[in-house]
Design a protein around this motif. Structure first.
Motif, PDB file in Angstrom:
ATOM      1  N   ASP A  69      40.967  38.767  36.246  1.00 54.27           N
ATOM      2  CA  ASP A  69      39.352  38.460  36.364  1.00 54.27           C
ATOM      3  C   ASP A  69      39.035  37.253  35.444  1.00 54.27           C
ATOM      4  O   ASP A  69      38.165  36.586  35.949  1.00 54.27           O
ATOM      5  CB  ASP A  69      38.514  39.583  35.770  1.00 54.27           C
ATOM      6  CG  ASP A  69      38.405  40.646  36.824  1.00 54.27           C
ATOM      7  OD1 ASP A  69      38.415  40.438  38.170  1.00 54.27           O
ATOM      8  OD2 ASP A  69      37.619  41.681  36.550  1.00 54.27           O
ATOM      9  N   LYS A  70      39.786  37.086  34.395  1.00 53.05           N
ATOM     10  CA  LYS A  70      39.410  36.169  33.454  1.00 53.05           C
ATOM     11  C   LYS A  70      39.792  34.593  34.092  1.00 53.05           C
ATOM     12  O   LYS A  70      39.294  33.679  34.061  1.00 53.05           O
ATOM     13  CB  LYS A  70      40.229  36.153  32.289  1.00 53.05           C
ATOM     14  CG  LYS A  70      39.300  37.242  31.209  1.00 53.05           C
ATOM     15  CD  LYS A  70      40.367  37.338  30.015  1.00 53.05           C
ATOM     16  CE  LYS A  70      39.935  38.469  29.268  1.00 53.05           C
ATOM     17  NZ  LYS A  70      40.665  38.657  27.991  1.00 53.05           N
ATOM     18  N   GLU A  71      40.625  34.653  35.132  1.00 52.13           N
ATOM     19  CA  GLU A  71      41.151  33.306  35.756  1.00 52.13           C
ATOM     20  C   GLU A  71      40.419  33.264  36.686  1.00 52.13           C
ATOM     21  O   GLU A  71      40.440  32.068  37.530  1.00 52.13           O
ATOM     22  CB  GLU A  71      42.920  33.673  36.252  1.00 52.13           C
ATOM     23  CG  GLU A  71      43.687  33.948  35.126  1.00 52.13           C
ATOM     24  CD  GLU A  71      43.826  32.858  34.293  1.00 52.13           C
ATOM     25  OE1 GLU A  71      43.980  31.779  34.641  1.00 52.13           O
ATOM     26  OE2 GLU A  71      43.818  32.930  32.941  1.00 52.13           O
ATOM     27  N   LEU A  72      39.417  34.162  37.337  1.00 50.86           N
ATOM     28  CA  LEU A  72      38.790  33.733  38.618  1.00 50.86           C
ATOM     29  C   LEU A  72      37.322  33.133  38.215  1.00 50.86           C
ATOM     30  O   LEU A  72      36.895  33.444  36.854  1.00 50.86           O
ATOM     31  CB  LEU A  72      38.571  34.995  39.361  1.00 50.86           C
ATOM     32  CG  LEU A  72      39.740  35.655  40.166  1.00 50.86           C
ATOM     33  CD1 LEU A  72      39.162  36.910  40.478  1.00 50.86           C
ATOM     34  CD2 LEU A  72      40.388  34.905  41.002  1.00 50.86           C
ATOM     35  N   GLU A  73      36.690  32.417  39.165  1.00 53.50           N
ATOM     36  CA  GLU A  73      35.413  32.160  39.013  1.00 53.50           C
ATOM     37  C   GLU A  73      34.609  33.383  38.721  1.00 53.50           C
ATOM     38  O   GLU A  73      34.803  34.398  39.180  1.00 53.50           O
ATOM     39  CB  GLU A  73      34.893  31.260  40.099  1.00 53.50           C
ATOM     40  CG  GLU A  73      35.671  29.937  40.516  1.00 53.50           C
ATOM     41  CD  GLU A  73      35.461  29.076  39.404  1.00 53.50           C
ATOM     42  OE1 GLU A  73      34.247  28.915  38.781  1.00 53.50           O
ATOM     43  OE2 GLU A  73      36.303  28.285  39.015  1.00 53.50           O
TER      44      GLU A  73
END
Length: 139
Positions: A69-73
């Motif tokens: 999730d942290k890597e996604l927009e």
């Protein structure tokens, strides 16, 4: 007053000599089960072990989803939330499925073991599902 003191002392002695609530449960030879109580206890031990593995895997999979999730927009996130909702739904499903399987021996001494065996089987399957979710994400 002397009577009250005597009663209090007797009570303290009884509490000291009584079994502790943290007493260890009886150990059975699970390779040589002879009674339903032994079978149930051994099935419970297997379930407890499977549940521990599941909980350990849950932590890894949840971390993998949170990291993903942290890597996604921000508008694309939701993996961890979806996993949590799925796990909650799975727990409800598992518990009710195993109660249903126990009805094969409803009211009998075998009912408990059928329920525990079901819990173990489903827990092991769920552990593998959680592993399968985490693997592509590097866990």
């Amino acid at each position: 007053m002397k009577i009250l003191l005597a009663v209090m002392l007797c009570g303290c002695v009884l509490l000291q000599d009584g079994p502790s609530s943290a007493e260890e449960k009886p150990q059975f030879d699970c390779g040589n089960k002879e009674t339903q109580m032994e079978m149930n206890a051994c099935a419970q031990e297997e379930y407890d072990a499977a549940d521990k593995v599941l909980n350990d895997q849950w932590k890894l999979t949840r971390k993998a989803m949170a990291d993903w999730d942290k890597e996604l927009e921000e508008d694309q996130r939701g993996a961890e939330t979806a996993l949590l909702q799925a796990q909650r739904a799975w727990i409800t499903y598992r518990d009710n499925q195993c109660i249903a399987e126990g009805f094969q021996a409803r009211g009998g001494t075998l009912e408990t073991m059928l329920n525990i065996v079901c819990l173990t089987r489903m827990t092991k399957n769920r552990t593998q599902e959680l592993k399968d979710l985490a693997e592509p994400l590097g866990q």
